[in-house]
Structure formats: structure tokens, C-alpha cells
Write an enzyme that holds these catalytic residues in place. Structure first.
Site, mmCIF file in Angstrom:
data_model
loop_
_atom_site.group_PDB
_atom_site.id
_atom_site.type_symbol
_atom_site.label_atom_id
_atom_site.label_comp_id
_atom_site.label_asym_id
_atom_site.label_seq_id
_atom_site.Cartn_x
_atom_site.Cartn_y
_atom_site.Cartn_z
ATOM 1 N N ASN A 239 53.549 87.929 5.620
ATOM 2 C CA ASN A 239 53.471 86.329 6.242
ATOM 3 C C ASN A 239 51.900 86.233 6.544
ATOM 4 O O ASN A 239 51.000 86.907 7.276
ATOM 5 C CB ASN A 239 54.130 86.504 7.869
ATOM 6 C CG ASN A 239 53.870 84.914 8.611
ATOM 7 O OD1 ASN A 239 52.927 84.616 8.636
ATOM 8 N ND2 ASN A 239 55.007 84.545 8.961
ATOM 9 N N HIS B 39 48.567 83.984 9.873
ATOM 10 C CA HIS B 39 47.303 84.159 10.654
ATOM 11 C C HIS B 39 45.876 83.951 9.950
ATOM 12 O O HIS B 39 44.846 83.549 10.490
ATOM 13 C CB HIS B 39 47.255 85.702 11.123
ATOM 14 C CG HIS B 39 48.120 85.928 12.298
ATOM 15 N ND1 HIS B 39 48.975 84.897 13.003
ATOM 16 C CD2 HIS B 39 48.284 87.087 13.001
ATOM 17 C CE1 HIS B 39 49.503 85.604 13.964
ATOM 18 N NE2 HIS B 39 49.239 86.915 14.109
ATOM 19 N N HIS C 181 54.690 79.721 7.814
ATOM 20 C CA HIS C 181 55.608 78.934 8.700
ATOM 21 C C HIS C 181 54.923 77.614 9.122
ATOM 22 O O HIS C 181 53.798 77.398 9.596
ATOM 23 C CB HIS C 181 55.758 79.332 10.000
ATOM 24 C CG HIS C 181 56.580 79.084 11.290
ATOM 25 N ND1 HIS C 181 56.588 79.698 12.394
ATOM 26 C CD2 HIS C 181 57.059 77.734 11.067
ATOM 27 C CE1 HIS C 181 57.612 78.766 13.062
ATOM 28 N NE2 HIS C 181 57.777 77.578 12.415
ATOM 29 N N ARG D 11 54.797 74.623 11.123
ATOM 30 C CA ARG D 11 55.160 74.439 12.491
ATOM 31 C C ARG D 11 55.141 72.785 12.534
ATOM 32 O O ARG D 11 54.194 72.169 11.937
ATOM 33 C CB ARG D 11 54.128 75.009 13.630
ATOM 34 C CG ARG D 11 54.454 76.502 13.609
ATOM 35 C CD ARG D 11 53.772 77.362 14.521
ATOM 36 N NE ARG D 11 54.357 77.026 15.936
ATOM 37 C CZ ARG D 11 55.436 77.732 16.477
ATOM 38 N NH1 ARG D 11 55.502 78.960 15.826
ATOM 39 N NH2 ARG D 11 55.926 77.464 17.405
ATOM 40 N N ARG E 113 49.889 74.318 13.798
ATOM 41 C CA ARG E 113 48.668 74.780 14.482
ATOM 42 C C ARG E 113 48.154 75.912 13.422
ATOM 43 O O ARG E 113 46.965 76.280 13.639
ATOM 44 C CB ARG E 113 49.216 75.621 15.637
ATOM 45 C CG ARG E 113 50.206 76.775 15.511
ATOM 46 C CD ARG E 113 50.310 77.641 16.810
ATOM 47 N NE ARG E 113 51.291 76.928 17.591
ATOM 48 C CZ ARG E 113 51.981 77.535 18.248
ATOM 49 N NH1 ARG E 113 52.251 78.754 18.646
ATOM 50 N NH2 ARG E 113 53.093 76.747 18.961
ATOM 51 N N GLU F 233 67.831 86.867 8.813
ATOM 52 C CA GLU F 233 66.787 87.524 9.197
ATOM 53 C C GLU F 233 67.007 87.848 10.598
ATOM 54 O O GLU F 233 66.969 87.178 11.571
ATOM 55 C CB GLU F 233 65.518 86.776 8.899
ATOM 56 C CG GLU F 233 64.305 87.733 9.395
ATOM 57 C CD GLU F 233 62.960 87.126 9.146
ATOM 58 O OE1 GLU F 233 62.658 86.288 7.944
ATOM 59 O OE2 GLU F 233 61.876 87.512 9.725
ATOM 60 N N HIS G 281 59.606 90.683 12.603
ATOM 61 C CA HIS G 281 58.922 90.171 13.810
ATOM 62 C C HIS G 281 58.792 91.699 14.713
ATOM 63 O O HIS G 281 59.497 92.099 14.985
ATOM 64 C CB HIS G 281 60.005 89.210 14.707
ATOM 65 C CG HIS G 281 59.049 88.452 15.534
ATOM 66 N ND1 HIS G 281 58.311 88.770 16.555
ATOM 67 C CD2 HIS G 281 58.559 87.249 15.503
ATOM 68 C CE1 HIS G 281 57.570 87.824 17.095
ATOM 69 N NE2 HIS G 281 57.739 86.747 16.311
HETATM 70 N N1 PXP Z 1 60.043 86.760 10.786
HETATM 71 C C1 PXP Z 1 59.923 85.433 11.447
HETATM 72 C C2 PXP Z 1 61.207 84.570 11.267
HETATM 73 C C3 PXP Z 1 58.886 84.954 12.146
HETATM 74 O O1 PXP Z 1 58.879 83.745 12.576
HETATM 75 C C4 PXP Z 1 57.826 85.769 12.115
HETATM 76 C C5 PXP Z 1 56.450 85.457 12.625
HETATM 77 O O2 PXP Z 1 55.851 84.104 12.202
HETATM 78 C C6 PXP Z 1 57.570 86.963 11.410
HETATM 79 C C7 PXP Z 1 58.845 87.281 10.919
HETATM 80 C C8 PXP Z 1 56.564 87.931 11.280
HETATM 81 O O3 PXP Z 1 56.426 88.710 12.667
HETATM 82 P P1 PXP Z 1 54.902 89.200 12.977
HETATM 83 O O4 PXP Z 1 53.689 88.300 12.523
HETATM 84 O O5 PXP Z 1 55.083 89.815 14.341
HETATM 85 O O6 PXP Z 1 55.067 90.395 11.987
#
Ligand code: PXP
Length: 242
Positions: free
Chosen positions: A7, A10, A43, A45, A49, A151, A191
């Protein structure tokens, strides 16, 4: 062996902090691919953001890996998904009322809206995954809604403070995951996963893909900082690092 979805939100968060051009999520996606990522997750949003509409379009055109778009159950974002056609969409909660105490999308309470959105996306050929709590009833509903994948939210596992709590959360993930797989669903998890806590999750039976963002980008900042300073120091000293 489980696959890794990286992901890169960031990276866009950092860029948006300055409304600048860098760091570029597209470059981050290329580096993630070089590092062995199996998929790129972003993502979009509703409040934009971090990831912007243009990022979705450009990533769709440039990323050779599978592109997984996380999105709220929203008409506006569904339209964008249908225009850009990511390989996969993961429906996630964004508004407070869509969040259960543990933080997954409550697909029981919001079944009708989730169904409408998921049907449109899967009808267009996009694989639909639902980000839900590790709860058998939520998995059962995901199955009824004809999702291709779930997920399971690993946040409670990641936040467990004692070994007992962690084991209990792992059991919940195991049970919900086992049920999902028995019903023919693809099992993804994510997550809060870190270098310290990922291994037991990666070993879960039939775990297909783990989605990880924060921990990887945090580590990238630290392992890359020394080199970044060295290169700038050389430029400041009048020599070229390149
Ligand atoms: N899975 C989903 C559905 C998420 O929304 C996120 C955060 O955007 C993640 C995984 C990744 O989480 P983390 O950034 O804590 O690794």
C-alpha cells in the site's frame, strides 16, 4: 506462500503535505515491484487526503502488477473505478457509521449498499474484495453478497498487548479465514501488520495476499535516510553523487 500487496498511500500523504510533485507514487510502485511486491494497493478516499484521481489513472496505465483500489461504498468513487478499471477493488469503511467497533466494513448492516456497489464493479469484470472483521457472520454475508474475496482486518491482532490476546485474535482470524476458504472465497488479510508481527499471519492456512503499507513505508524512510543525506551532502560540498 502468501503474496504481498504494498500500500503506497503514505507516499502520496508525504507529497500532499507540500502539495508538491514528489515523492511520486508511480515511482514508489516501480520500486515496490523491483522489491518483489505482487500487487500495488491504493486508497482513493472521498476527502482525497493522499491518493488523487490522477494517481489512479497514471498508476493504472503504468503499473504492471495487479492494481488493488481500496474505496468506500460511494457512487462517486464507484464511477471512477469503472472508468479506470483496477484489477481489484477492496470495499472499506470510510464514514464513521460504516465502522464496527473493530473497524471492518459492516457488510451485514450495509448489505444492500454493498451489494449494489459490488454488483456494478464485478459486473464490469473487477474482482471485488470486502474488508471485514474476522467474524464468521460477516464472512457468511460476504459470501451471500457474492464477493470474490474478503480481506480480514488484522488490526485487533496487531494491537493485542499480551500473548493471550494475540493468540485469541489469531484464533479469530484462523476461524474466519478457514470459513472463508471453505466457502470458496479468496482470503486476504491486512492492517497494522509489521516486520515483527507478520509471520503468524503469513502462515495462516490458504492466506492469499497480505496488504501492508505503514510499516513498509516507515522502514523505507529510515533505511533510505542515510543515503539520501549522503547524496545531498555531496551536492552541498560541490561534488556529484551521481
Ligand atoms: N488493508 C486495508 C483494507 C487498509 O485500509 C489498509 C490501510 O490503508 C491496509 C490494509 C494497510 O494497513 P497498514 O498501513 O496498517 O499496513
Amino acid at each position: 506462500m502468501a503474496l504481498l500487496g504494498v500500500n503506497i498511500d503514505h507516499v502520496a500523504t508525504l507529497r500532499q503535505a507540500r502539495r508538491a510533485a514528489e515523492p511520486d507514487p508511480v515511482q514508489a510502485a516501480v520500486l515496490a515491484e523491483l522489491g518483489g511486491a505482487d500487487a500495488i494497493t491504493i486508497h482513493l478516499r472521498e476527502d482525497r487526503r493522499h491518493i488523487q484521481d490522477r494517481d489512479v489513472r497514471v498508476l493504472r496505465e503504468t503499473v504492471r502488477l495487479r492494481l488493488n483500489l481500496e474505496m468506500a461504498v460511494s457512487d462517486e468513487i464507484t464511477r471512477i473505478a469503472l472508468q479506470t478499471m483496477p484489477d481489484q477493488v477492496t470495499l472499506v469503511p470510510e464514514r464513521r457509521e460504516e465502522v464496527t467497533t473493530e473497524g471492518g466494513l459492516d457488510v451485514i448492516t450495509h448489505a444492500q449498499r454493498v451489494q449494489q456497489c459490488a454488483d456494478q464493479l464485478s459486473g464490469a469484470g473487477i474482482l471485488v474484495s470486502l474488508f471485514i472483521d474476522p467474524d464468521v457472520e460477516q464472512v457468511r454475508k460476504a459470501c451471500e453478497l457474492k464477493a470474490a474475496a474478503v480481506e480480514l482486518h488484522t488490526g485487533a491482532y496487531a494491537e493485542a498487548r499480551t500473548r493471550q490476546q494475540r493468540e485469541a485474535e489469531l484464533d479469530r482470524l484462523r476461524e474466519a479465514g478457514h470459513y472463508a476458504v471453505s466457502q470458496g472465497l479468496i482470503l486476504n488479510l491486512g492492517h497494522g501488520l509489521t516486520y515483527d508481527n507478520v509471520s503468524p499471519i503469513a502462515r495462516l492456512h490458504k492466506a492469499h495476499e497480505l496488504n501492508i503499507g505503514h510499516s513498509i513505508i516507515s522502514r523505507a524512510v529510515l533505511v533510505g535516510l542515510e543515503r539520501a543525506v549522503r547524496e545531498m551532502k555531496q551536492l552541498v560540498a560541490g561534488t556529484s553523487p551521481y
